[in-house]
Design a protein around this motif. Structure first.
Motif, mmCIF file in Angstrom:
data_model
loop_
_atom_site.group_PDB
_atom_site.id
_atom_site.type_symbol
_atom_site.label_atom_id
_atom_site.label_comp_id
_atom_site.label_asym_id
_atom_site.label_seq_id
_atom_site.Cartn_x
_atom_site.Cartn_y
_atom_site.Cartn_z
ATOM 1 N N PHE A 191 -41.677 -55.912 -17.013
ATOM 2 C CA PHE A 191 -42.367 -56.827 -16.095
ATOM 3 C C PHE A 191 -41.463 -57.224 -14.928
ATOM 4 C CE2 PHE A 191 -44.227 -60.863 -14.646
ATOM 5 C CZ PHE A 191 -45.551 -60.481 -14.504
ATOM 6 N N ILE A 228 -50.566 -47.556 -14.488
ATOM 7 C CA ILE A 228 -49.603 -48.475 -13.877
ATOM 8 C C ILE A 228 -48.305 -48.458 -14.676
ATOM 9 C CG2 ILE A 228 -49.102 -50.905 -13.364
ATOM 10 C CD1 ILE A 228 -52.104 -51.281 -12.829
ATOM 11 N N GLY A 229 -48.434 -48.384 -16.004
ATOM 12 C CA GLY A 229 -47.265 -48.325 -16.864
ATOM 13 C C GLY A 229 -46.401 -47.111 -16.586
ATOM 14 N N ILE A 257 -47.954 -50.918 -20.910
ATOM 15 C CA ILE A 257 -47.076 -50.876 -19.739
ATOM 16 C C ILE A 257 -45.659 -50.446 -20.127
ATOM 17 C CG2 ILE A 257 -46.094 -52.183 -17.838
ATOM 18 C CD1 ILE A 257 -49.051 -51.866 -17.513
ATOM 19 N N GLY A 266 -49.194 -57.337 -7.455
ATOM 20 C CA GLY A 266 -49.202 -56.354 -8.539
ATOM 21 C C GLY A 266 -49.089 -57.003 -9.898
ATOM 22 N N SER A 267 -48.264 -58.051 -10.002
ATOM 23 C CA SER A 267 -48.116 -58.767 -11.274
ATOM 24 C C SER A 267 -49.435 -59.397 -11.696
ATOM 25 C CB SER A 267 -47.037 -59.852 -11.142
ATOM 26 O OG SER A 267 -45.791 -59.286 -10.820
ATOM 27 N N LEU A 319 -42.720 -49.011 -5.132
ATOM 28 C CA LEU A 319 -42.304 -48.231 -6.296
ATOM 29 C C LEU A 319 -41.134 -47.322 -5.957
ATOM 30 C CD1 LEU A 319 -45.794 -47.274 -7.769
ATOM 31 C CD2 LEU A 319 -44.094 -48.764 -8.858
ATOM 32 N N VAL A 324 -51.878 -56.763 -13.067
ATOM 33 C CA VAL A 324 -51.578 -56.370 -14.449
ATOM 34 C C VAL A 324 -51.987 -57.475 -15.426
ATOM 35 C CG1 VAL A 324 -49.705 -55.903 -16.083
ATOM 36 C CG2 VAL A 324 -49.753 -54.745 -13.870
ATOM 37 N N LEU A 351 -41.850 -54.432 -12.523
ATOM 38 C CA LEU A 351 -43.189 -54.532 -11.943
ATOM 39 C C LEU A 351 -43.247 -55.633 -10.894
ATOM 40 C CD1 LEU A 351 -46.377 -54.158 -14.058
ATOM 41 C CD2 LEU A 351 -46.301 -55.865 -12.269
ATOM 42 N N THR A 389 -44.607 -47.485 -13.254
ATOM 43 C CA THR A 389 -43.529 -48.482 -13.305
ATOM 44 C C THR A 389 -42.349 -47.965 -14.117
ATOM 45 O OG1 THR A 389 -45.256 -50.191 -13.259
ATOM 46 C CG2 THR A 389 -43.015 -50.906 -13.743
ATOM 47 N N GLU A 433 -41.174 -54.587 -7.690
ATOM 48 C CA GLU A 433 -41.660 -53.470 -6.875
ATOM 49 C C GLU A 433 -43.126 -53.590 -6.477
ATOM 50 O OE1 GLU A 433 -40.460 -49.777 -8.533
ATOM 51 O OE2 GLU A 433 -38.343 -50.257 -8.231
ATOM 52 N N LEU A 434 -43.914 -54.341 -7.230
ATOM 53 C CA LEU A 434 -45.323 -54.539 -6.875
ATOM 54 C C LEU A 434 -45.620 -55.980 -6.471
ATOM 55 C CD1 LEU A 434 -47.089 -52.356 -9.612
ATOM 56 C CD2 LEU A 434 -46.429 -51.722 -7.290
#
Length: 379
Positions: A278, A34-35, A352, A289-290, A255, A293, A281, A38, A284-285
């Motif tokens: 963050f 994921i990192g 991340i 998504g947050s 993304l 994570v 993140l 992103t 876009e997610l």
């Protein structure tokens, strides 16, 4: 050398690999992937280096997961000397970036930040030291000696200056001493003293005559206390971060979003691939998504604490719980800064944020925790 190799080989053969925590490995790899995604979305030219760092980090993780942590801890004073030399060297020979001397230049390979590796060294060194002194941990002489030994590298990091990493070390020290068995009476006495003292220090550092903090550090605190007065200057970064996270709403913009209203397309954040990852993140997610994570980071902390609970000895318990403290504190501060809940300070979001020193140090930490888990219930 042969004796040490035989010790390593004997220990390797004694492991019950059914206890190898594959679940923790998979969680860490999921965070790392994921990192990379992103980071690739946040800025150009960093994802490939981060991916290379993950490859090296996995090798380091496996390597340290197979070496007996007690064997490493036996070299505590050599590690302590290496730590001090490394931190002094960066002050004398490191490169200056925006008034801070925290990095060695590695040419085309980027930079190396010794304080990130110092976290793992201090974790091992003081896990062993506190274990050796666990029966007298609440004595004043033991607390004093431990504090002095810990204060030397802490001072060197503060002098870089690196206040955020200094706070990580302070939090780690508190956790190690608490888990190491420090008397509840002493803990209570410290809290009664520290809370009002902390309020007094906070008042003092906001005064124009204060001498504890550099000007930029004081400005960050003043910005946090009076954000409206700094909206167009030092608060702009956090304000834009909050706006970006909010704009992602439930599922995000996707993304590699490059519209003029996005963090990347509009160039609203400086270095979004590091301290403010963050914000990217969240934009876009989205909220989903947050939460994923944050949940994965929480699982890492829980797995470390479960391993600490079942550790074979106090050294292992301190290593696993201490690493959980590092991960949780850094994640809390990074997300708190990105959401403007805390003053602006630079700490990477574990696994991340872009940064090879942080990434490799964290993989080493996971390797140590995995080794503690491999030896659980072995007395």
């Amino acid at each position: 050398m042969i004796k040490r190799f035989n010790y390593f080989l004997h220990g390797l053969l004694q492991y019950d690999f059914r206890k190898y925590n594959i679940r923790l490995v998979l969680i860490v790899l999921a965070l790392s992937i994921i990192g990379v995604l992103t980071i690739n979305s946040a800025a150009d030219g960093f994802a490939s280096k981060q991916l290379l760092g993950i490859g090296v980090g996995v090798v380091l993780m496996i390597f340290f997961s197979l070496i007996d942590y007690k064997f490493i801890a036996n070299f505590q004073w050599i590690l302590y000397a290496i730590n001090i030399v490394m931190l002094v060297a960066v002050l004398l020979l490191g490169i200056d970036v925006n008034g801070a001397t925290r990095w060695f230049s590695l040419g085309s390979f980027g930079t190396l930040q010794p304080s990130e590796f110092a976290k793992m060294l201090m974790l091992i060194i003081f896990a062993k030291f506190i274990n050796d002194n666990k029966d007298r941990i609440s004595r004043f002489s033991t607390i004093l000696i431990t504090g002095i030994l810990y204060a030397v590298p802490l001072f060197l990091i503060f002098e870089e200056p690196d206040l955020s990493t200094t706070l990580v070390f302070v939090f780690l020290f508190c956790v190690l001493m608490f888990v190491g068995g420090l008397s509840y009476k002493i803990v209570g006495g410290i809290l009664v003293t520290v809370i009002p003292l902390g309020a007094l220090v906070l008042w003092y550092v906001t005064q124009p005559f204060q001498i504890l903090l550099d000007e930029y550090q004081q400005t960050r605190i003043m910005t946090f206390l009076n954000p409206s007065e700094y909206l167009l200057t030092t608060y702009a970064q956090q304000y834009n971060s909050v706006m970006a996270i909010g704009s992602g709403m439930l599922t995000g913009k996707g993304l590699n979003n490059n519209t003029l209203t996005s963090v990347k397309g509009g160039d609203f954040l400086a270095e979004p691939q590091t301290d403010f990852i963050f914000a990217v993140l969240g934009e876009e997610l989205g909220f989903v998504g947050s939460c994923v994570v944050i949940g994965l980071l929480l699982f890492v902390v829980i797995e470390c604490l479960l391993i600490a609970r079942d550790a074979a000895d106090m050294t292992g318990r301190l290593i696993a719980s201490g690493y959980a403290a590092i991960i949780s504190f850094q994640a809390f501060v990074n997300i708190g800064v990105a959401t403007a809940l805390l003053p602006n300070t630079g700490l990477p979001l574990p696994f991340i944020s872009y940064g090879l020193s942080s990434l490799l140090a964290n993989f080493i930490g996971i390797g140590l925790v995995l080794n503690v888990g491999l030896q659980r219930n072995r007395r």
